[in-house]
Each structure stands twice: as C-alpha cells, then as structure tokens.
Write a protein that holds these residues in place. Structure first.
Motif, PDB file in Angstrom:
ATOM      1  N   ASP A 188       0.793  -0.836  -0.441  1.00  0.00           N
ATOM      2  CA  ASP A 188      -0.008   0.422   0.006  1.00  0.00           C
ATOM      3  C   ASP A 188       0.925   1.315  -0.831  1.00  0.00           C
ATOM      4  N   GLY A 189       1.620   1.197   0.348  1.00  0.00           N
ATOM      5  CA  GLY A 189       2.963   2.494   0.754  1.00  0.00           C
ATOM      6  C   GLY A 189       3.606   2.947  -0.623  1.00  0.00           C
ATOM      7  N   ALA A 190       4.390   1.902  -1.098  1.00  0.00           N
ATOM      8  CA  ALA A 190       4.587   1.712  -2.263  1.00  0.00           C
ATOM      9  C   ALA A 190       3.345   2.133  -3.687  1.00  0.00           C
ATOM     10  N   ILE A 191       2.400   1.466  -3.444  1.00  0.00           N
ATOM     11  CA  ILE A 191       1.375   1.693  -4.215  1.00  0.00           C
ATOM     12  C   ILE A 191       1.108   3.495  -4.610  1.00  0.00           C
ATOM     13  N   LYS A 192       0.869   4.241  -2.908  1.00  0.00           N
ATOM     14  CA  LYS A 192       0.174   5.679  -2.590  1.00  0.00           C
ATOM     15  C   LYS A 192       1.399   6.316  -3.318  1.00  0.00           C
ATOM     16  N   ALA A 193       3.256   6.396  -2.972  1.00  0.00           N
ATOM     17  CA  ALA A 193       3.977   6.848  -3.117  1.00  0.00           C
ATOM     18  C   ALA A 193       4.128   7.009  -5.139  1.00  0.00           C
ATOM     19  N   CYS A 194       3.637   5.920  -5.423  1.00  0.00           N
ATOM     20  CA  CYS A 194       3.687   6.006  -6.854  1.00  0.00           C
ATOM     21  C   CYS A 194       2.444   7.212  -7.640  1.00  0.00           C
ATOM     22  N   ARG A 195       1.577   6.864  -6.589  1.00  0.00           N
ATOM     23  CA  ARG A 195       0.246   7.559  -7.370  1.00  0.00           C
ATOM     24  C   ARG A 195       1.098   9.330  -7.466  1.00  0.00           C
ATOM     25  N   TYR A 234       2.097   7.938 -11.131  1.00  0.00           N
ATOM     26  CA  TYR A 234       2.255   6.658 -12.018  1.00  0.00           C
ATOM     27  C   TYR A 234       1.252   5.309 -10.933  1.00  0.00           C
ATOM     28  N   SER A 235       1.060   4.423 -11.616  1.00  0.00           N
ATOM     29  CA  SER A 235       0.199   3.598 -12.134  1.00  0.00           C
ATOM     30  C   SER A 235       0.612   2.387 -11.608  1.00  0.00           C
ATOM     31  N   VAL A 236       1.014   1.110 -11.328  1.00  0.00           N
ATOM     32  CA  VAL A 236       1.797   0.856 -10.500  1.00  0.00           C
ATOM     33  C   VAL A 236       1.596  -0.990  -9.899  1.00  0.00           C
ATOM     34  N   ALA A 237       2.447  -1.626 -10.268  1.00  0.00           N
ATOM     35  CA  ALA A 237       1.588  -2.817  -9.373  1.00  0.00           C
ATOM     36  C   ALA A 237       3.525  -3.264  -8.353  1.00  0.00           C
ATOM     37  N   VAL A 238       2.922  -3.726  -7.407  1.00  0.00           N
ATOM     38  CA  VAL A 238       3.709  -4.273  -6.502  1.00  0.00           C
ATOM     39  C   VAL A 238       3.612  -5.879  -5.699  1.00  0.00           C
ATOM     40  N   ALA A 239       4.877  -6.248  -5.664  1.00  0.00           N
ATOM     41  CA  ALA A 239       4.298  -7.771  -4.800  1.00  0.00           C
ATOM     42  C   ALA A 239       5.558  -7.899  -3.885  1.00  0.00           C
ATOM     43  N   VAL A 240       5.126  -8.604  -2.948  1.00  0.00           N
ATOM     44  CA  VAL A 240       6.682  -8.461  -1.275  1.00  0.00           C
ATOM     45  C   VAL A 240       6.426 -10.013  -1.474  1.00  0.00           C
ATOM     46  N   VAL A 241       7.738 -10.461  -1.302  1.00  0.00           N
ATOM     47  CA  VAL A 241       7.541 -11.958  -0.930  1.00  0.00           C
ATOM     48  C   VAL A 241       7.887 -12.421  -0.387  1.00  0.00           C
ATOM     49  N   ASP A 242       8.195 -13.902   0.529  1.00  0.00           N
ATOM     50  CA  ASP A 242       8.981 -13.958   1.562  1.00  0.00           C
ATOM     51  C   ASP A 242      10.497 -14.293   1.909  1.00  0.00           C
ATOM     52  N   ARG A 243      10.882 -14.434   2.588  1.00  0.00           N
ATOM     53  CA  ARG A 243      12.689 -14.768   2.539  1.00  0.00           C
ATOM     54  C   ARG A 243      12.581 -16.267   1.417  1.00  0.00           C
ATOM     55  N   GLY A 244      11.744 -17.475   1.643  1.00  0.00           N
ATOM     56  CA  GLY A 244      11.274 -18.497   0.260  1.00  0.00           C
ATOM     57  C   GLY A 244      11.330 -17.877  -0.940  1.00  0.00           C
ATOM     58  N   GLY A 245      11.146 -16.000  -1.122  1.00  0.00           N
ATOM     59  CA  GLY A 245      10.531 -16.234  -2.454  1.00  0.00           C
ATOM     60  C   GLY A 245       9.035 -16.085  -2.655  1.00  0.00           C
ATOM     61  N   ASN A 246       8.176 -16.958  -2.233  1.00  0.00           N
ATOM     62  CA  ASN A 246       7.190 -16.952  -2.377  1.00  0.00           C
ATOM     63  C   ASN A 246       6.476 -15.503  -1.951  1.00  0.00           C
ATOM     64  N   VAL A 247       5.431 -15.783  -2.689  1.00  0.00           N
ATOM     65  CA  VAL A 247       3.858 -14.174  -2.606  1.00  0.00           C
ATOM     66  C   VAL A 247       3.947 -14.228  -1.874  1.00  0.00           C
TER      67      VAL A 247
END
Length: 174
Positions: A43-50, A54-67
């Motif tokens: 949410d913080g990343a999307i709001k900063a880009c807005r 800019y309209s963006v996609a943001v993903a967070v993965v865990d330490r194993g690389g899983n979304v």
C-alpha cells in the motif's frame, strides 16, 4: 570385558554431544512478515507512485521467494504483475537491490549468467526487506518509467516508500 548396549549408547551420545552434533544446530527459527505488514508495504509503495502520477504493481515475497502480497493499480500494464514479482524475488534471492545488481552486471563485476537465472530480473525497483540483520523477503515495484539511471529508478523510490511504511514495525519487532 562385556559392555551393555545401554552403556554403549550412553557413551556414543556423550561423544556426539562433545563434537557438537547433538546440539540443536539442525533446527533454526526465523521470522517472517505477516500478511498485514506485507500489505502495508504494498500500500505504501502504490500510494507513493500514485503521488508521482504512476500506476504500478507491487509484490512482496517472503524469505523463500513466495508471494505474500500483490496488488496492481487499475491502470498498470498487464506485464507489471510478473515484473514486480520477479524484482521482489531477485532482491530477496541475491540479498541486494535490483538496481545495484544491474549496475554490477553492467560493470562486469558479476557474471553475465546471473541475469539468466530463472526468475531473476536485474532492473531497478526491487529491494530486500530486512529487520535487525535478518532477511525477511523482498519488495518489487513495476510500472513507472525508468529514472535517468538504474540507481535512481522511480520504481525503486516507490519500493523504498513501501519499506518506509513498515520501517517502525520492523525495527520494533521482537
């Protein structure tokens, strides 16, 4: 001299403990981001880009690389989802921001094969998520145009804003 099986097992156990194998070195505990914290970073990343237009996609993965969390703003291109995931995965996997990795590749300081690792994407916009010296995952942003260089990408600035949104939570975590 006759030894009982019990005596032999006790002796063997003692020997193993003396060389360190009986200690709990085979079990580790680790921390991971909650869904709520991962969503707060997205949410913080999307709001900063807005705010930058800019309209963006943001993903967070865990330490194993899983979304763990993924959002695509309404006008972000269809490619941005996969790109955001790959940036987050790359930062987490290599424990380095994707813009730094891109710079190292360009300078010839890392092998060319790194960019061909399945899933890796060495362009700005991916950052490692750490807390108290422990890697927790990665965040990736895709959809804003590149900056004047890989090291000052707009995606990277928005990813940084996502980390700033959870910084206090990470530093206060036990």
């Amino acid at each position: 001299m006759q030894y009982s099986i019990k005596a032999i097992l006790i002796l063997a156990l003692w020997v193993v403990t003396q060389i360190g194998f009986a200690e709990s070195d085979s079990l580790y505990s680790s921390r991971s981001l909650s869904l709520e914290l991962a969503s707060k970073a997205v949410d913080g990343a999307i709001k900063a880009c807005r705010k930058k237009g800019y309209s963006v996609a943001v993903a967070v993965v865990d330490r194993g690389g899983n979304v763990t969390a993924l959002l695509r703003d309404r006008f972000a291109g269809p490619h941005t989802i996969e790109t955001a995931i790959r940036k987050a995965w790359t930062a987490n996997s290599f424990r380095q921001s994707t813009s730094v990795l891109a710079g190292l590749l360009k300078e010839g300081r890392i092998p060319d094969q790194v960019q061909h690792n399945p899933g890796a994407l060495l362009v700005g916009g991916g950052l490692v998520i750490t807390a108290q010296g422990e890697t927790l995952g990665g965040i990736g942003v895709s959809g804003a145009p590149p900056g004047s260089s890989e090291r000052d990408s707009i995606d990277g600035a928005c990813a940084e804003a996502g980390l700033e949104a959870i910084w206090e939570d990470l530093e206060l975590a036990d």
